[in-house]
Scaffold this motif. Structure first.
Motif, PDB file in Angstrom:
ATOM      1  N   THR A  20       0.718  -1.399  -0.190  1.00  0.00           N
ATOM      2  CA  THR A  20       0.112   0.093   0.059  1.00  0.00           C
ATOM      3  C   THR A  20       0.914   1.317  -0.104  1.00  0.00           C
ATOM      4  OG1 THR A  20      -1.561  -1.139   1.316  1.00  0.00           O
ATOM      5  CG2 THR A  20      -2.018   1.261   1.122  1.00  0.00           C
ATOM      6  N   THR A  21       1.836   1.297   0.781  1.00  0.00           N
ATOM      7  CA  THR A  21       2.665   2.384   1.002  1.00  0.00           C
ATOM      8  C   THR A  21       3.435   2.533  -0.365  1.00  0.00           C
ATOM      9  OG1 THR A  21       3.028   2.215   3.262  1.00  0.00           O
ATOM     10  CG2 THR A  21       4.706   3.515   2.363  1.00  0.00           C
ATOM     11  N   ARG A  22       4.180   1.422  -0.640  1.00  0.00           N
ATOM     12  CA  ARG A  22       4.771   1.613  -1.856  1.00  0.00           C
ATOM     13  C   ARG A  22       4.298   2.089  -3.195  1.00  0.00           C
ATOM     14  NH1 ARG A  22       8.080  -2.864  -1.264  1.00  0.00           N
ATOM     15  NH2 ARG A  22       6.741  -4.118  -2.490  1.00  0.00           N
ATOM     16  N   ARG A  23       2.967   1.538  -3.262  1.00  0.00           N
ATOM     17  CA  ARG A  23       2.139   2.180  -4.276  1.00  0.00           C
ATOM     18  C   ARG A  23       1.861   3.463  -4.317  1.00  0.00           C
ATOM     19  NH1 ARG A  23      -2.435  -0.072  -2.932  1.00  0.00           N
ATOM     20  NH2 ARG A  23      -1.627  -2.204  -3.768  1.00  0.00           N
ATOM     21  N   GLY A 257       6.242 -13.978 -11.941  1.00  0.00           N
ATOM     22  CA  GLY A 257       7.426 -13.785 -10.909  1.00  0.00           C
ATOM     23  C   GLY A 257       7.659 -12.373 -10.690  1.00  0.00           C
ATOM     24  N   TYR A 258       6.956 -11.396 -11.524  1.00  0.00           N
ATOM     25  CA  TYR A 258       6.902 -10.085 -11.069  1.00  0.00           C
ATOM     26  C   TYR A 258       5.907  -9.926 -10.008  1.00  0.00           C
ATOM     27  CZ  TYR A 258       9.915  -8.928 -15.067  1.00  0.00           C
ATOM     28  OH  TYR A 258      11.056  -9.030 -15.970  1.00  0.00           O
ATOM     29  N   HIS A 259       6.340 -10.333  -8.706  1.00  0.00           N
ATOM     30  CA  HIS A 259       5.318 -10.601  -7.840  1.00  0.00           C
ATOM     31  C   HIS A 259       5.198  -9.301  -6.841  1.00  0.00           C
ATOM     32  CE1 HIS A 259       1.945 -13.328  -6.949  1.00  0.00           C
ATOM     33  NE2 HIS A 259       2.037 -13.071  -5.716  1.00  0.00           N
ATOM     34  N   MET A 260       6.184  -8.529  -6.618  1.00  0.00           N
ATOM     35  CA  MET A 260       6.079  -7.509  -5.894  1.00  0.00           C
ATOM     36  C   MET A 260       5.401  -6.220  -6.787  1.00  0.00           C
ATOM     37  SD  MET A 260       9.700  -7.023  -3.851  1.00  0.00           S
ATOM     38  CE  MET A 260      10.797  -7.472  -5.424  1.00  0.00           C
ATOM     39  N   GLU A 261       5.794  -6.499  -8.011  1.00  0.00           N
ATOM     40  CA  GLU A 261       5.322  -5.413  -8.887  1.00  0.00           C
ATOM     41  C   GLU A 261       3.425  -5.542  -8.934  1.00  0.00           C
ATOM     42  OE1 GLU A 261       9.356  -5.815 -10.039  1.00  0.00           O
ATOM     43  OE2 GLU A 261       7.839  -7.147  -9.217  1.00  0.00           O
ATOM     44  N   HIS A 262       3.297  -6.854  -9.026  1.00  0.00           N
ATOM     45  CA  HIS A 262       2.100  -7.499  -8.896  1.00  0.00           C
ATOM     46  C   HIS A 262       0.907  -6.872  -7.925  1.00  0.00           C
ATOM     47  CE1 HIS A 262      -1.744  -9.268  -9.898  1.00  0.00           C
ATOM     48  NE2 HIS A 262      -1.600 -10.147  -8.587  1.00  0.00           N
ATOM     49  N   HIS A 263       1.679  -6.971  -6.593  1.00  0.00           N
ATOM     50  CA  HIS A 263       1.051  -6.613  -5.529  1.00  0.00           C
ATOM     51  C   HIS A 263       0.756  -5.107  -5.278  1.00  0.00           C
ATOM     52  CE1 HIS A 263      -0.418 -10.113  -3.001  1.00  0.00           C
ATOM     53  NE2 HIS A 263       0.360 -10.891  -3.978  1.00  0.00           N
ATOM     54  N   ASP A 264       1.808  -4.452  -5.886  1.00  0.00           N
ATOM     55  CA  ASP A 264       1.825  -3.124  -5.800  1.00  0.00           C
ATOM     56  C   ASP A 264       0.804  -2.660  -6.583  1.00  0.00           C
ATOM     57  OD1 ASP A 264       3.875  -3.179  -4.156  1.00  0.00           O
ATOM     58  OD2 ASP A 264       5.423  -2.382  -5.402  1.00  0.00           O
ATOM     59  N   PHE A 265       0.732  -3.169  -7.879  1.00  0.00           N
ATOM     60  CA  PHE A 265      -0.232  -2.684  -9.032  1.00  0.00           C
ATOM     61  C   PHE A 265      -0.974  -3.705  -9.484  1.00  0.00           C
ATOM     62  CE2 PHE A 265       3.295   0.386  -8.849  1.00  0.00           C
ATOM     63  CZ  PHE A 265       2.717   1.399  -8.746  1.00  0.00           C
TER      64      PHE A 265
END
Length: 322
Positions: A20-23, A257-265
């Motif tokens: 939430t914060t990183r997004r 595999g781009y999972h941090m990016e997926h959860h951010d967006f």
């Protein structure tokens, strides 16, 4: 092979998930990322081609011996089916037809489900929303193993068995952790799936059905592609609950595999997640990441600090709907 895992409980935290914060920070610095949100016009054609490929394979396996049916189920068909589950994952975020055509996305997910052999897409959708909204939420996020799994699957041999049985746990865990009423869409998903299974059986016999279902079960269990299940959220480094992998297997897994990016967006299609990484590189390059899903599986089995308990959990104050 009998050494017990060191962890005796989950890693409990008392702050919000980091996405939430990183997004918010990324969008403040790179507002152009909003232009990546929306449907992927190519997804429906890629998925349709995969479904067609499995239909052709069903025709071809009808005359094979049983050992070759199982071999091709694991080496080929199951890989396609696992990829289709990840397409369904993308479709659950409405990226096939867009948010304004939510019903088309749900129906198309049922179509993508057909080669998997068992109804899956509608149930996945309703629980996956909670996984994003309540990441690690106790009693809410059914992606987190149960206490019984953490307690029992604590030795290398048992963890290996747990990996093999992953499809079973993913199917049954929601009924234990956070049971929800069966929806009309789930009923439709089941009816359509079993009608198609019957038609395939009527036309070409039992082997195509075994080819589809065995492939789905085997390739969602102990298989290199299945490394993503463990790689995504198991705590390999203390305090880090989501990890990305930028290797070649993304080419056949819709960039899961781009999972941090997926959860951010989560509203950005998998095909565009590499652009998120490229635009906001300084937010991701310094975070822990995996370089091999096979290595992830090896570490999960043989590292006594990692196991089903190696997950971050938190409490959410939620009023559950009846």
């Amino acid at each position: 092979m009998g050494k017990h895992a060191a962890r005796q409980d989950f890693e409990w935290v008392y702050d919000d998930q980091p996405h939430t914060t990183r997004r918010r920070e990324i969008l403040a610095k790179y507002p152009e990322i909003k232009s990546l949100m929306g449907p992927d016009p190519h997804l429906k054609w890629i998925v349709s081609g995969m479904v067609l490929a499995q239909l052709v394979a069903c025709y071809l396996v009808q005359h094979l011996s049983w050992k070759w049916v199982i071999f091709w189920a694991y080496a080929f068909g199951g890989c396609i089916n696992h990829s289709l589950t990840l397409a369904i994952h993308d479709i659950s975020h409405n990226v096939a037809f867009g948010n304004k055509q939510a019903r088309w996305n749900r129906w198309f997910a049922i179509f993508a489900n057909l080669p998997i052999g068992l109804p899956y897409s509608a149930s996945f959708k309703k629980y996956h929303i909670d996984h994003h909204r309540y990441l690690g939420g106790d009693g809410l996020d059914v992606d987190v193993p149960t206490d019984a799994e953490g307690w029992f699957f604590c030795t290398p041999l048992r963890k290996l068995l747990w990996l093999f049985l992953q499809p079973l746990f993913y199917a049954l865990r929601p009924l234990v952790v956070n049971p929800k009423p069966v929806s009309s869409l789930e009923a439709l998903n089941a009816v359509v799936q079993f009608v198609v299974d019957f038609v395939l059986f009527y036309l070409w016999g039992l082997k195509p059905i075994v080819y589809l279902i065995a492939g789905s079960i085997l390739c969602m269990g102990l298989h290199p592609i299945s490394g993503h299940f463990v790689a995504e959220h198991y705590m390999f480094l203390k305090g880090h609950e989501t990890y990305s992998y930028y290797g070649p297997l993304n080419l056949i897994t819709f960039n899961v595999g781009y999972h941090m990016e997926h959860h951010d967006f989560p509203s950005i299609p998998g095909s565009k997640l590499p652009l998120v990484k490229k635009i906001a590189a300084e937010f991701y390059d310094t975070l822990p990441q995996h370089t091999s899903w096979i290595h992830v599986l090896w570490d999960f089995v043989f590292d006594d600090s990692i196991g089903p308990y190696a997950r971050i959990k938190r409490q959410y104050k939620v009023v559950k709907q009846d």
